[in-house]
Design a protein around this motif. Structure first.
Motif, short mmCIF file in Angstrom:
data_model
loop_
_atom_site.label_atom_id
_atom_site.label_comp_id
_atom_site.label_asym_id
_atom_site.label_seq_id
_atom_site.Cartn_x
_atom_site.Cartn_y
_atom_site.Cartn_z
N THR A 15 0.84 -1.20 0.00
CA THR A 15 0.00 0.00 0.00
C THR A 15 0.88 1.25 0.00
OG1 THR A 15 -1.74 -1.16 1.21
CG2 THR A 15 -1.80 1.23 1.28
N ASP B 84 1.95 1.98 -3.37
CA ASP B 84 0.88 2.00 -4.38
C ASP B 84 0.52 3.45 -4.71
OD1 ASP B 84 -1.34 1.75 -5.92
OD2 ASP B 84 -2.55 0.66 -4.43
N SER C 212 -1.33 4.58 -6.94
CA SER C 212 -2.72 4.82 -7.35
C SER C 212 -3.61 5.06 -6.13
CB SER C 212 -3.25 3.62 -8.13
OG SER C 212 -3.54 2.54 -7.24
N ASN C 213 -3.06 4.86 -4.93
CA ASN C 213 -3.85 5.06 -3.71
C ASN C 213 -3.62 6.48 -3.20
OD1 ASN C 213 -4.97 5.04 -1.14
ND2 ASN C 213 -4.38 2.91 -0.76
N ARG D 55 -2.19 6.75 0.50
CA ARG D 55 -1.37 5.56 0.66
C ARG D 55 -0.62 5.54 1.99
NH1 ARG D 55 4.03 6.11 -1.06
NH2 ARG D 55 4.50 8.26 -1.58
N SER E 41 -3.24 4.87 4.82
CA SER E 41 -3.76 3.50 4.65
C SER E 41 -2.71 2.48 5.07
CB SER E 41 -4.17 3.24 3.20
OG SER E 41 -5.09 4.19 2.77
N ARG F 124 -7.97 4.01 2.42
CA ARG F 124 -8.56 3.82 1.09
C ARG F 124 -7.89 2.66 0.39
NH1 ARG F 124 -11.00 8.75 -0.52
NH2 ARG F 124 -12.28 9.28 1.29
N ALA F 125 -8.53 2.21 -0.69
CA ALA F 125 -7.94 1.17 -1.52
C ALA F 125 -7.26 1.82 -2.71
CB ALA F 125 -9.03 0.22 -2.01
N GLY F 126 -6.25 1.13 -3.24
CA GLY F 126 -5.65 1.59 -4.48
C GLY F 126 -6.58 1.26 -5.63
N LYS F 127 -6.23 1.72 -6.82
CA LYS F 127 -7.07 1.43 -7.98
C LYS F 127 -6.65 0.06 -8.51
CE LYS F 127 -8.54 3.82 -12.18
NZ LYS F 127 -8.18 2.76 -13.10
N ASP G 249 -7.42 -5.11 -0.18
CA ASP G 249 -7.79 -3.73 -0.46
C ASP G 249 -9.27 -3.62 -0.80
OD1 ASP G 249 -5.78 -2.01 0.02
OD2 ASP G 249 -5.42 -1.43 -2.07
#
Lengths: 227, 319
Positions: free
Chosen positions: B25, B28, B30-31, B34, B37, B76-79, B166
């Protein structure tokens, strides 16, 4: 403080969830309010456990509920290599397979686990990797998003029905042992086998009701695909 | 040997896995959240690995920190790559290559779990512990088999686990958190309050109303606790035994087991039972947070009514 103030925590849960607030926050708020209303200290003092310590102790004690995280890498990798497609392909070969019939069989399969005295949480182990993709495959093409959502909730429910009401059919299961222990503690002597005997009628009703609901689901899916 | 039979080893492995997820994470891009998270998953891993030795107060504050991060919307989650992280065509071709062998790693998990459960039973050890240790052993074996079959590398294995973790997100901590809330409710004696309230309103000369109150109290308290096992001792001591079993001479086994499963109907209706009703919503990426409960509701109500009617009928016939 009046005694019913303790119920404030329950009210917080109900209101918080109705307002769609973040559940983790709502739960912790409810725990702290309930503890304080019952006269527990926030932090341990004079030998009395505080709410914060209680949260920490219980959260650590119940780690077993989250051990399923260990299954995720293998399931994720198998899915990347077509697990879900393969499950769907397999079920399509069985002509008579429908979503409802599959779920009836799955519920019975979980009842058999109960009879054998095996208690495991099937959502990560069976439902996500195998049963849902099979059910999705059995439903065939032309399913809308609502139908898909319906199948997801139905497969999760089949797991719960089979798990909850099948597990009391073995004297070695925690539910039966709990009733035995509590009643013995209250001065009543009973046998675990008699508990299993009386668990049977409800287990049968639970399976029949599940069959009825899954048959109805088949009908509804059939109609929505036809339209 | 003792070390192998305790749950500390599976917990430690899970803790390490969570730290690896935290690391993924952290990297990551895209998050959008990050760093926070990653901190969340790191703290969760910390509690998993050291929960048995950390002072409860420290664990308590770590839990509060995690909940604060989640509550502030910082977890949050990444994409994921593609819809739910996968391209259809890509998996389709791979499925043709592996065929039914894709099932082997996944089936290894329950098979090994059952194997351990049976082994523990034969050795006269705690079967429930056997199931949990078996689940951990089965998961590790499944990872190994999946790696061998697919010839993927360990980094990809972890990325796939991270993708699923995620997608589930902070729901993962709800079962433990709700169990902790149950412990606080029990310490605050909320159940005794409910049992006494019911005792005071039920007319004690009608068998049907007593059965109804007993099953309703169990349903209500299970709904609040999210767990029929936690509710049963309170309702049994407050209602079932003093109001039904003793005065009416009812078989305690009959009243006891019916009361327990009347509570299980309640478990089907409540979000408090997150591991049964909310975790699957996350596992299957459902849109409706209460989708599983909504589906179960009519079933649960019907089954609960059957409890009341059957218990009342059996008591009346026996007398």
């Amino acid at each position: 403080m009046p005694e019913w103030a303790k119920l404030a925590g329950v009210a917080i849960i109900v209101i918080g969830l109705a307002l769609k607030l973040r559940p983790a926050l709502v739960v912790v708020a409810a725990a702290i309010v309930t503890g304080l209303a019952a006269g527990l200290p926030l932090l341990s003092q004079a030998g009395q456990e505080g709410v914060v310590e209680m949260l920490g102790r219980a959260f650590a004690e119940y780690r077993l509920m989250t051990l399923f995280l260990l299954t995720l890498p293998a399931i994720g990798l198998a899915e990347r290599y077509g697990l879900q497609q393969q499950s769907a392909r397999l079920i399509r070969r069985i002509r008579a397979a429908t979503v409802g019939r599959l779920l009836m069989v799955y519920q019975l399969f979980r009842v058999v686990h109960g009879i054998l005295g095996i208690r495991l949480n099937g959502h990560p182990v069976f439902v996500r990797p195998l049963i849902y993709p099979m059910a999705r495959g059995a439903a065939g093409n032309g399913l809308d998003r609502d139908g898909e959502e319906h199948i997801k909730s139905a497969t999760s429910a089949a797991e719960n029905y089979g798990n909850f009401f099948g597990q009391n059919l073995s004297p070695a299961q925690p539910g039966v042992l709990l009733v035995y222990g509590v009643l013995s503690g209250l001065g009543l002597s009973i046998s675990v086998w008699r508990l299993v005997l009386f668990a049977l009628p409800i287990a049968i009703v639970a399976v029949l009701l599940g069959m009825a609901q899954f048959a109805l689901l088949d009908q509804r899916l059939h109609e929505s695909v036809k339209r | 040997m003792n070390m192998l039979l305790s749950l500390d080893l599976p917990y430690a492995v899970t803790g390490v896995l969570l730290w690896l997820f935290a690391g993924l994470t952290w990297h990551d891009l895209s998050n959008r959240k990050r760093v926070t998270s990653a901190s969340f998953w790191f703290l969760f891993g910390l509690i998993f690995a050291f929960g048995s030795v950390l002072p409860h107060r420290i664990t308590g504050f770590l839990v509060l920190a995690m909940v604060a991060l989640e509550g502030a919307g910082l977890v949050r989650a990444g994409k994921p790559d593609g819809p739910e992280g996968m391209q259809e065509e890509e998996t389709e071709t791979r499925a043709t290559v592996l065929g039914n062998r894709t099932f082997i790693p996944v089936l290894a998990i329950p098979v090994i779990t059952v194997f351990f459960a049976v082994g523990f039973r034969m050795a006269a050890l705690d079967v429930n512990r056997g199931v949990l240790i078996g689940l951990a052993a089965g998961s590790l074996a499944a990872m190994f088999i999946a790696l061998r079959l697919t010839r993927a590398g360990v980094p990809q294995l972890l990325r796939e686990g991270h993708r699923l973790n995620d997608a589930m997100g902070a729901v993962n901590i709800l079962p433990q958190l709700l169990a902790a809330l149950g412990v606080v409710f029990a310490a605050a004696q909320v159940g005794e309050l409910i049992a006494r309230a019911i005792q005071s309103i039920v007319p004690q000369d009608s068998v049907f109303l007593l059965v109804l109150a007993n099953c309703a109290g169990m349903l209500l308290f299970t709904f609040v606790m999210g767990n029929s096992f936690a509710a049963f001792p309170v309702i049994a001591a407050g209602i079932t035994v003093p109001l039904i079993v003793k005065p009416l001479g009812v078989d305690p086994a009959l009243a006891g087991i019916f009361t327990l499963t009347a509570g299980s109907s309640g478990t089907l209706m409540t979000m408090m039972a997150a591991n049964f009703n909310i975790v699957p919503v996350a596992l299957l990426n459902m849109r409706d947070y209460y989708g599983v409960i909504r589906f179960q509701l009519s079933y649960a109500v019907a089954l609960w009514v059957c409890h009341v009617v059957l218990l009342w009928a059996m008591i009346s016939l026996w007398r």
